[in-house]
Design a protein around this motif. Structure first.
Motif, short mmCIF file in Angstrom:
data_model
loop_
_atom_site.label_atom_id
_atom_site.label_comp_id
_atom_site.label_asym_id
_atom_site.label_seq_id
_atom_site.Cartn_x
_atom_site.Cartn_y
_atom_site.Cartn_z
N ASP A 148 -10.82 -7.59 -3.95
CA ASP A 148 -11.99 -6.82 -3.55
C ASP A 148 -11.63 -5.56 -2.78
OD1 ASP A 148 -13.61 -8.77 -4.69
OD2 ASP A 148 -13.60 -9.96 -2.84
N ARG A 149 -10.36 -5.34 -2.60
CA ARG A 149 -9.93 -4.13 -1.88
C ARG A 149 -9.09 -3.26 -2.79
NH1 ARG A 149 -7.72 -5.76 3.97
NH2 ARG A 149 -8.09 -3.53 4.33
N ALA A 150 -8.71 -2.12 -2.29
CA ALA A 150 -7.93 -1.18 -3.09
C ALA A 150 -6.60 -1.79 -3.54
CB ALA A 150 -7.66 0.08 -2.28
N ASN A 175 -1.65 2.41 1.37
CA ASN A 175 -1.01 3.27 0.37
C ASN A 175 -0.56 4.61 0.94
OD1 ASN A 175 -1.23 1.57 -1.97
ND2 ASN A 175 -3.45 1.90 -1.89
N TRP A 203 -10.52 1.76 -10.30
CA TRP A 203 -9.88 2.45 -9.18
C TRP A 203 -9.09 3.66 -9.68
CZ3 TRP A 203 -10.62 0.91 -4.13
CH2 TRP A 203 -11.21 -0.35 -3.94
N TYR A 248 -2.18 -3.82 3.97
CA TYR A 248 -3.26 -2.94 4.39
C TYR A 248 -3.11 -2.62 5.88
CZ TYR A 248 -5.37 -4.42 -0.01
OH TYR A 248 -5.61 -4.67 -1.34
N ASP A 253 -4.30 7.35 -1.52
CA ASP A 253 -4.88 6.00 -1.57
C ASP A 253 -5.48 5.78 -2.95
OD1 ASP A 253 -5.62 3.49 -0.76
OD2 ASP A 253 -6.78 4.16 0.99
N CYS A 254 -6.06 4.59 -3.12
CA CYS A 254 -6.83 4.29 -4.33
C CYS A 254 -8.31 4.30 -3.95
CB CYS A 254 -6.45 2.92 -4.90
SG CYS A 254 -4.73 2.84 -5.44
N TYR A 255 -9.13 4.89 -4.80
CA TYR A 255 -10.56 5.03 -4.51
C TYR A 255 -11.36 4.44 -5.67
CZ TYR A 255 -8.60 8.22 -1.10
OH TYR A 255 -7.86 8.75 -0.08
N ARG A 256 -12.43 3.72 -5.31
CA ARG A 256 -13.23 3.06 -6.35
C ARG A 256 -14.22 4.05 -6.97
NH1 ARG A 256 -14.43 -2.68 -6.91
NH2 ARG A 256 -14.14 -3.07 -4.68
N ASP A 282 -5.61 -7.45 -2.40
CA ASP A 282 -6.80 -8.30 -2.52
C ASP A 282 -7.67 -7.80 -3.67
OD1 ASP A 282 -5.97 -9.72 -0.32
OD2 ASP A 282 -7.09 -8.46 1.09
#
Lengths: 348, 394
Positions: free
Chosen positions: A136-138, B228, B246, B158, B237-240, A134
């Protein structure tokens, strides 16, 4: 070592990814070796002992020799000397002096950092992560080890091409495969678009042209292109799809969220079996989402004999077989060898 | 043993799966002749991305990228004389690649038994959605259909969410099948060099997609979708970051101490807060400096900017300076080049029929006049359909 027949039955491959190399290189080499083993090669894997579901899948049919970090290079030198091919990392290769008959297949992470990184960070660097999930998500990875296994497929291709060259009396190897390059190769469509337009496609989420929606007993992937649109309207028989807002490709794209909501509503009441029947009768590429458990009972997979029973530690498992029939003949996976048992064989 | 530069491939492949397989064989040195019926050209000529002003509408970018390195002969396989021409080429070739819907080759009168009568050593590579037989054999699909039907989508997504597919921008199963199919064809070619005869390779894209998540079938129950995360890796994981970009991070057990030193704790929430306090390039660099695997999630432009630094072989400049697909591997002993640009339908019909088929120019004129074959006329208007060369009947 016994040969089990097959097109690579006279080939000996040693698989030796160093103990300090990224796990992804072991997965890539493992898949390459599994393919070679299924096709009849004798594959010797040098690695620390241990077992996992991934290990059982990848190393089925290989001879496993457990080594310590200290003994690793010594074992590679011993077994690599008589092999047709050695699948390894650049760090291991740097310590070896191979004869001209042994083809080195070197698997690395990237051009700038061949022995650094993870599968996830390589997927980030080649743009694959940016395409899935998505907005807006990772960013999201595909499950399992898709990039590493793709590198394994590439390594296998390079291995066989080099064997053919060598057997014709021509120089062959070393062969080089990098996960990052393989990821860029997979991602060619998005990169082409970015190069031409300056705009990079990114994960579209619910507005995706192809998306997954719930159905009565699970989920279905709504996959169709321009040539299937009419068939989709006919198959569903839903008047809402005849709305002028969805008449053309451009208008469907402009109104994608509304269209996907209507399609979700249409399919919410159908079972996956009903959707499969609809897809077959109307030539629609709709994808009922089956789980691995369900697929082991799937009539199509059973008729094709895709899962082969293998016994591991007294337990019978349904092992996916190499996905090719060779004049109608499948290549049954070989027996899973225990590291300790093979160690005794080799050491003795 | 015969190296692949002595292999001739008749490429009936369309769109990605079949056409890309043959392009990979061209990289290995094979002579690849793409066969297109003037009445049914590769649909990729129509779908595959918009052409810019000055570009021919029959040669859109995705088609060009996938069909470089090939000759092109226009042969109508539904025409009896066209079929005869094709079978004469089969007799003088080594491999046929096809990924039509199941049943098409039989309806054309070109099943494996017929090809083998023309050439006992022919290798027929059939790349299909579901394989040659089985209850779903007539199923049509694109790549993401197969992600759903093969088990991969059920594993991807997810945590707690719906299954996810790679989608139209990637269409993952259609890409990997070219790697696998080319590998199997190369294996059959290697075996032929060792005395094996002709072979029919039945390759199901659905089975390949299952194979590439094969470990999931050995688990006692279907693994849950976990975003992830990966088994055996404590934090991934991926982090903002602070700049909205990201950062992908993988932390193995032995790196938890380094994470604790950086973020004050060795759990994912602490890492998320730490990354959120700096830009993505800063976060990735700092994590790497502490021995942790990290990388900024790049978009397409970011990936292209890394060419020559992080990657080099996957995309190439073609002989006409066009960007085309590059190579899956390199071999130090045998450098590869992208070879010729993608061709119009029928661009090489005369040369192929004469040199390979042994037809005289008069024979070829007659075949063109009967519409069994077609030759591209570069002076024809760019209508998006082949400009068929008209030869007066003799």
């Amino acid at each position: 070592m016994t040969s089990r027949g097959g097109p690579l039955s006279r080939v000996v491959v040693v698989e030796a990814i160093g103990p300090d190399a990224p796990d992804a290189l072991g997965h890539a080499a493992g898949l390459c070796g599994r393919m070679a083993a299924d096709l009849g090669a004798t594959v010797i894997r040098l690695a620390p002992s241990g077992k996992s579901e991934t290990g059982v899948f990848l190393h089925h049919g290989k001879r496993l020799i457990a080594t310590t970090a200290e003994d690793f290079l010594r074992h590679v030198a011993i077994h690599g000397a008589g092999a047709d091919a050695l699948i390894c990392d650049s760090g291991t290769h740097a310590h070896l002096s191979l004869g001209p008959q042994t083809i080195a297949v070197l698997i690395g992470m990237s051009l700038d950092e061949p022995l650094r990184g993870s599968e996830l960070t390589a997927e980030a660097r080649c743009g694959l992560l940016d395409l899935i999930g998505d907005p807006d998500r990772a960013p999201l990875r595909l499950a399992g080890h898709q990039l590493a296994y793709s590198a394994g497929l590439s390594a296998y291709l390079g291995l066989v091409a080099a064997l053919t060259q060598r057997d014709a009396g021509r120089p062959a190897g070393p062969v080089h495969v990098d996960l990052l390059d393989v990821g860029v190769w997979l991602n060619w469509k998005a990169l082409s678009t970015a190069a031409r337009t300056g705009q990079s496609p990114m994960r579209p989420g619910a507005k995706a042209e192809w998306t997954i929606v719930p159905c009565r007993d699970g989920y279905v992937a709504l996959v169709y292109r321009i040539q299937e649109w009419t068939s989709l309207k006919v198959a569903t028989g839903d008047a809402r799809l005849a709305d002028p807002r969805f008449e053309t490709v451009a208008r469907r794209s402009q109104n994608r969220a509304e269209l996907n909501a209507i399609l979700a509503d249409i399919f919410a009441g159908k079972t996956r079996a009903e959707i499969r029947t609809m897809a077959l009768s109307h030539k629609l590429p709709l994808g009922p989402v089956w789980t691995p458990e369900e697929l082991k009972r799937d009539p199509h997979m059973i008729e094709r004999g895709y899962f082969q029973p293998v016994t591991v530690d007294g337990q019978v498992l349904a092992m996916p077989s190499l996905p090719v029939l060779w004049n109608g003949r499948a290549f049954p996976p070989g027996g899973f060898a225990h590291a300790a048992q093979d160690n005794r064989t080799i050491s003795g | 043993m015969i190296p692949m530069d002595q292999c001739r491939v008749l490429d009936l492949g369309i769109i990605t799966a079949g056409a890309a397989t043959s392009a990979v064989l061209a990289d290995l040195g094979a002579e690849v002749i793409k066969i297109e019926s003037p009445s049914y050209k590769d649909p990729f000529r129509i779908w595959s991305g918009e052409t810019f002003p000055g570009e021919h509408p029959d040669l859109p970018p995705f088609f060009r990228m996938t069909n470089r390195g090939k000759l092109n002969a226009g042969i109508d396989l539904k025409h009896p004389k066209g079929r005869d021409v094709f079978l004469r080429l089969v007799a003088r070739s080594d491999v046929v690649v096809e990924n039509f819907s199941r049943g098409v080759m039989e309806r054309l009168g070109l099943d494996f038994a017929t090809l083998k009568r023309a050439n006992p050593n022919i290798i027929l590579a059939s790349i299909s959605s579901q394989g040659e037989y089985g209850p779903d054999a007539r199923y049509v699909s694109f790549g993401s259909t197969l992600e759903a039907m093969a088990g991969l989508a059920a594993l991807t997504g997810y945590e707690g969410g719906a299954p996810v597919v790679s989608g139209i921008a990637l269409n993952y199963p259609d890409q990997v099948v070219a790697m696998f199919a080319a590998g199997m064809i190369a294996t059959a070619w290697h075996a032929r060099g060792n005395g094996a005869g002709g072979v029919h390779l039945d390759m199901s894209q659905r089975e390949l997609t299952s194979f590439l998540c094969g470990e999931a079938f050995l688990a006692a129950a279907t693994p849950a979708r976990r975003g992830n995360a990966q088994p055996g890796i404590p934090v991934q994981d991926c982090y903002r970051a602070d700049d909205g970009q990201w950062v992908a991070v993988t932390i193995r057990a032995e790196q938890l101490g380094a994470l604790k030193g950086l973020a004050g704790d060795d759990a994912a929430p602490a890492l998320a807060a730490w990354v959120a306090g700096r830009t993505a390039p800063e976060a990735a660099a700092d994590l790497k400096a502490h021995g942790i695997d990290a990388a900024q999630v790049l978009d397409g432009r970011g990936v292209l900017a890394q060419r020559g630094v992080a990657w080099t072989r996957a995309l190439q400049q073609g002989k006409d300076s066009d960007m085309v697909k590059g190579f899956l591997f390199t071999d130090d002993a045998r450098p590869m080049t992208p070879s010729r640009p993608a061709a119009h339908c029928g661009a090489d019909t005369r040369e192929v029929l004469h040199r390979v088929g042994g037809y005289s120019q008069a024979d070829i004129d007659a075949l063109i006049a009967s519409a069994a074959v077609a030759s591209y006329d570069q002076d024809a208007p760019a209508t998006g359909t082949i400009g068929v060369e008209v030869v007066a009947a003799q």
